[in-house]
Design an enzyme around this catalytic site. Structure first.
Site, PDB file in Angstrom:
ATOM      1  N   VAL A  82      61.514   4.526  26.063  1.00  0.00           N
ATOM      2  CA  VAL A  82      60.595   3.561  25.659  1.00  0.00           C
ATOM      3  C   VAL A  82      59.146   4.002  25.982  1.00  0.00           C
ATOM      4  CG1 VAL A  82      59.864   0.912  26.074  1.00  0.00           C
ATOM      5  CG2 VAL A  82      61.955   1.662  26.373  1.00  0.00           C
ATOM      6  N   LYS A  83      58.281   3.922  24.916  1.00  0.00           N
ATOM      7  CA  LYS A  83      57.162   4.342  25.041  1.00  0.00           C
ATOM      8  C   LYS A  83      55.961   3.515  25.135  1.00  0.00           C
ATOM      9  CE  LYS A  83      54.988   8.170  22.200  1.00  0.00           C
ATOM     10  NZ  LYS A  83      54.661   8.454  20.918  1.00  0.00           N
ATOM     11  N   VAL A  84      55.293   3.225  26.420  1.00  0.00           N
ATOM     12  CA  VAL A  84      54.151   2.434  26.555  1.00  0.00           C
ATOM     13  C   VAL A  84      52.764   3.041  26.677  1.00  0.00           C
ATOM     14  CG1 VAL A  84      55.929   0.933  27.923  1.00  0.00           C
ATOM     15  CG2 VAL A  84      54.209   2.421  29.079  1.00  0.00           C
TER      16      VAL A  84
END
Ligand code: G3P
Length: 220
Positions: A82-84
């Site tokens: 997951v890229k934040v």
């Protein structure tokens, strides 16, 4: 050093994965919006093809919503990371998702202090954007050097994922500095292969071989 493709395009993935040098993929909302089809299906297919870490970015901006979206993205495939974005909310979401065992790539990193914070909240990857720093006359690769040094000083497990790569020299510099990963557009990976002396050398080897065999065949 690991090489990822920075793409949402299945043809890029299908073309490069069989070469055996691709370790993962990064996508972002801009890259996926260029593609037709459901982004979830594209991400699922990319994961099947690459069988390695595949970053999928949240588009929520509040921490709670990022966490919900991150959990949902992680349910697409076991390879999803997951890229934040590096914001205060992104940092909070990173801490929560990482504590649940979900891998997080903190993106849009432009300073060593941001990288230090991301490591402290358990990010699996930090993505310094080197090309965008170069664009504003600031050395992107110097930032990579600083992050590698800081992480080495404290044995942080966060991997340095060099992003916004524009040309093969970024890759060479990243490898010399000991960055863990470079994520590159397909055209930059293609450029890693090319050298005119290799092409000329091969042409000459084959020509000499043909000449010698033609001469041998024409001998009585
Ligand atoms: O995936 C994020 C990053 O690599 C973007 O690159 O060329 O849009 O700055 P660029």
């Amino acid at each position: 050093m690991k090489i990822f493709i920075d793409t949402g395009n299945l043809k890029d993935v299908e073309g490069l994965v069989p070469l055996g040098i691709i370790d993962g993929i990064t996508t972002n909302p801009s890259l996926l919006s260029k593609e037709s089809g459901d982004p979830r299906d594209i991400l699922k297919r990319i994961c099947q093809l690459v069988q390695g870490p595949t970053s999928a970015e949240v588009v929520s901006t509040a921490a709670d919503a990022m966490v919900r979206e991150g959990r949902d993205l992680a349910s697409i495939d076991k390879h999803i990371v997951v890229k934040v974005p590096f914001t205060r909310d992104g940092v909070k979401a990173c801490k929560t998702l990482s504590s649940e065992g979900i891998k997080v790539n903190v993106t849009l990193c432009f300073s060593p202090t941001q990288a230090l914070i991301a490591a402290k909240v358990g990010a699996s990857y930090i993505s310094p954007f080197v090309g965008r720093l170069d664009d504003i006359s600031t050395s992107g690769m110097y930032l990579v050097r600083e992050i590698v040094e800081i992480y080495d000083n404290y044995d942080y497990a966060t991997e340095v994922l060099v992003a916004s790569v524009r040309h093969p020299l970024h890759i060479v510099e990243a490898a010399r500095m000991g960055a863990d990963i470079c994520t590159c557009p397909a055209k930059v990976i293609d450029a890693m292969f090319n050298h005119p002396l290799t092409d000329i050398g091969l042409q000459n080897f084959l020509k000499d071989w043909e000449k010698a065999h033609a001469a041998a065949a024409s001998r009585p």
